[in-house]
Design a protein around this motif. Structure first.
Motif, PDB file in Angstrom:
ATOM      1  N   ILE A 291       0.868  -1.174   0.000  1.00  0.00           N
ATOM      2  CA  ILE A 291       0.000   0.000   0.000  1.00  0.00           C
ATOM      3  C   ILE A 291       0.904   1.223   0.000  1.00  0.00           C
ATOM      4  O   ILE A 291       1.747   1.376   0.893  1.00  0.00           O
ATOM      5  CB  ILE A 291      -0.909   0.053   1.253  1.00  0.00           C
ATOM      6  N   ALA A 292       0.763   2.084  -0.986  1.00  0.00           N
ATOM      7  CA  ALA A 292       1.600   3.280  -1.092  1.00  0.00           C
ATOM      8  C   ALA A 292       0.748   4.527  -0.931  1.00  0.00           C
ATOM      9  O   ALA A 292      -0.402   4.567  -1.375  1.00  0.00           O
ATOM     10  CB  ALA A 292       2.319   3.313  -2.444  1.00  0.00           C
ATOM     11  N   VAL A 293       1.315   5.569  -0.313  1.00  0.00           N
ATOM     12  CA  VAL A 293       0.566   6.787  -0.065  1.00  0.00           C
ATOM     13  C   VAL A 293       1.495   7.995  -0.099  1.00  0.00           C
ATOM     14  O   VAL A 293       2.638   7.930   0.340  1.00  0.00           O
ATOM     15  CB  VAL A 293      -0.161   6.725   1.300  1.00  0.00           C
TER      16      VAL A 293
ATOM     17  N   VAL B 102      -3.501   7.992   7.131  1.00  0.00           N
ATOM     18  CA  VAL B 102      -4.214   7.146   8.099  1.00  0.00           C
ATOM     19  C   VAL B 102      -4.933   6.009   7.380  1.00  0.00           C
ATOM     20  O   VAL B 102      -4.937   4.860   7.851  1.00  0.00           O
ATOM     21  CB  VAL B 102      -5.194   7.995   8.930  1.00  0.00           C
ATOM     22  N   ALA B 103      -5.545   6.291   6.250  1.00  0.00           N
ATOM     23  CA  ALA B 103      -6.218   5.242   5.484  1.00  0.00           C
ATOM     24  C   ALA B 103      -5.222   4.175   5.038  1.00  0.00           C
ATOM     25  O   ALA B 103      -5.495   2.967   5.152  1.00  0.00           O
ATOM     26  CB  ALA B 103      -6.925   5.851   4.273  1.00  0.00           C
TER      27      ALA B 103
ATOM     28  N   ALA C 298      -2.888  -1.200   5.577  1.00  0.00           N
ATOM     29  CA  ALA C 298      -1.655  -1.994   5.684  1.00  0.00           C
ATOM     30  C   ALA C 298      -1.744  -2.968   6.864  1.00  0.00           C
ATOM     31  O   ALA C 298      -1.324  -4.130   6.766  1.00  0.00           O
ATOM     32  CB  ALA C 298      -0.448  -1.071   5.844  1.00  0.00           C
ATOM     33  N   VAL C 299      -2.314  -2.503   7.976  1.00  0.00           N
ATOM     34  CA  VAL C 299      -2.476  -3.368   9.146  1.00  0.00           C
ATOM     35  C   VAL C 299      -3.573  -4.403   8.901  1.00  0.00           C
ATOM     36  O   VAL C 299      -3.393  -5.604   9.141  1.00  0.00           O
ATOM     37  CB  VAL C 299      -2.801  -2.523  10.397  1.00  0.00           C
ATOM     38  N   ALA C 300      -4.726  -3.942   8.395  1.00  0.00           N
ATOM     39  CA  ALA C 300      -5.865  -4.840   8.207  1.00  0.00           C
ATOM     40  C   ALA C 300      -5.575  -5.917   7.174  1.00  0.00           C
ATOM     41  O   ALA C 300      -6.000  -7.078   7.341  1.00  0.00           O
ATOM     42  CB  ALA C 300      -7.090  -4.028   7.798  1.00  0.00           C
TER      43      ALA C 300
END
Length: 340
Positions: free
Chosen positions: A76-78, A93-94, A99-101
Motif C-alpha cells: 500500500i503506497a501513499v 491514516v487510510a 496496511a495493518v488490516a
C-alpha cells in the motif's frame, strides 16, 4: 507485484492499482472543484472533510475496476509529503489502516517526485538522469534527478507558485475557479506584448523563482492606485485577453530560461516536466522550442497525468524494488513550496 496507491495531498482524492510494469489496472479520482468554487480557492478544512468522506469509496472503486483482489496486492503506497496537513492525514491514516488490516507493507511517496515520475510513465526510454521541473498550483521547483528516487533540490519559489499566480490572476479578472486554465484559454486571444510585466529573478544566478511581484503588477494594471479593491468589470474581453497573454508570457519566460540553464549547467540530456501547469499549451510550446534550439530532449507528463492523480504513485514500485518500506509510525510532512 501489484500495488495500491493513494493520493490526497490537496483537493483530489485518488486511488490506483498499479502492476509491476507500471500499467494502471484501475483508478478513481474524486475532484473537489465545485466545493471550493464559491471560495475562489482551496479551503484546507473543506478539502480534508471531503477526503474523509470519499477516500474509502475511491479506494473500493479503483480495486473493483482493476479486477485485482486484496490478496494479490503487494503493498500500500501513499503520498505523505508535501501538501495540506489535513488532506495528507486522511490518506496516510487510510493507508496505514489498510496496511495493518490487510497485512501489507507500507510505502511512502513524495508527491513532487511522483509528478516527475509521470514523465517516465509516458516515455518508452529512460528519462533519468535529467533536470526536473515541477510546476503546479502549490509548487514551482527544479531538481537534478539522477534516478526516480535520487533528486537534488536546486531551488523553487520564494513566494507564490506559478499555478497559484495563474489562479489569482484568474480571480482578479473574474474568470471563475480554477482560474489557471481559464487564463491560459483566454490568453490565446490576447497580445503577449500588450503589457510589459516583470520577469522576476530571470537573470539571478540561482534557481529560485518569484511570482508575487508579477501578480501585483497585474493587480495594478486592472485597478491602478488609489483603488483599494480589484474589479475587472470595466475591462472588455480583449483587454482581459491581453492581460492574460502578457502575464502568461512573463511566467513562461522565467520557467523556460531557468530550466534551460539548469540543463546546460548540469550537462544533462533531458528535461522532464510535471504538475498541473505543465498542461499549459504555451509553456509546452516554448519548452519544446528551447529543447530544439539547445539540443536536449523534453519529456512532459501527458495532460491526464499533470493534475493530481494516484497513477503517478507508480514511483512506489521503485521503492519496493529497493526494499524501502515505511514504518507504521509514518507521519506527514506538510508544506506547499520549498525544500522538497
Amino acid at each position: 507485484m501489484t500495488i495500491l496507491t493513494l493520493e490526497s495531498t490537496c483537493d483530489e482524492t485518488a486511488a490506483a492499482v498499479i502492476s509491476d510494469s507500471g500499467a494502471v489496472l484501475g483508478q478513481c479520482i474524486a475532484t473537489q472543484e465545485t466545493l471550493h468554487e464559491r471560495f475562489g480557492g482551496v479551503v484546507p478544512e473543506v478539502a480534508a472533510r471531503a477526503h474523509l468522506e470519499r477516500i474509502l469509496p475511491v479506494i473500493d472503486t479503483a480495486i473493483v475496476k482493476s479486477g485485482v483482489s486484496v490478496d494479490d496486492l503487494s503493498a500500500i503506497a501513499v503520498a505523505d509529503r508535501p501538501g495540506l496537513a489535513g488532506s495528507l492525514l486522511v490518506g496516510v491514516v487510510a493507508a496505514k489502516t489498510l496496511a495493518v488490516a490487510w497485512q501489507k507493507p507500507l510505502v511512502s511517496i513524495n508527491h513532487l517526485h511522483a509528478h516527475l515520475y509521470a514523465c517516465q510513465m509516458a516515455s518508452e526510454e529512460a528519462v533519468y538522469p535529467s533536470i526536473g521541473l515541477v510546476v503546479s498550483g502549490g509548487h514551482t521547483s527544479l531538481y537534478h534527478c539522477t534516478s526516480p528516487l535520487d533528486l537534488e533540490y536546486l531551488g523553487g519559489t520564494i513566494d507564490d507558485a506559478a499555478g497559484e499566480a495563474f489562479d489569482k490572476v484568474g480571480a482578479m479578472l473574474d474568470l471563475g475557479f480554477p482560474g489557471g486554465p481559464a487564463v491560459s484559454k483566454l490568453a490565446q486571444q490576447g497580445n503577449p506584448k500588450a503589457h510589459d510585466f516583470p520577469r522576476s529573478m530571470i537573470g539571478a544566478p540561482d534557481y529560485r523563482f518569484s511570482f508575487s511581484g508579477l501578480k501585483t503588477a497585474v493587480r495594478y494594471t486592472i485597478a491602478p492606485p488609489p483603488a483599494k479593491t480589484v474589479s475587472a468589470s470595466h475591462l472588455d474581453q480583449q483587454a482581459k485577453a491581453d492581460i492574460c497573454a502578457s502575464f502568461q508570457a512573463a511566467v513562461v519566460a522565467v520557467l523556460v530560461r531557468k530550466s534551460t540553464r539548469a540543463v546546460k549547467e548540469y550537462k544533462t540530456s533531458h528535461l522532464i516536466v510535471g504538475g498541473g501547469v505543465a498542461a499549459n499549451p504555451e509553456l509546452r510550446r516554448q519548452l519544446q522550442a528551447a529543447a530544439d534550439k539547445h539540443g536536449f530532449r523534453l519529456v512532459i507528463a501527458p495532460p491526464e497525468l499533470c493534475t493530481d492523480n494516484a497513477a503517478m504513485g507508480a514511483i512506489a514500485l521503485e521503492k519496493v524494488r529497493r526494499g524501502e518500506y515505511a514504518e507504521l509510525d509514518l507521519d506527514i510532512t506538510a508544506g506547499l513550496q520549498r525544500g522538497y
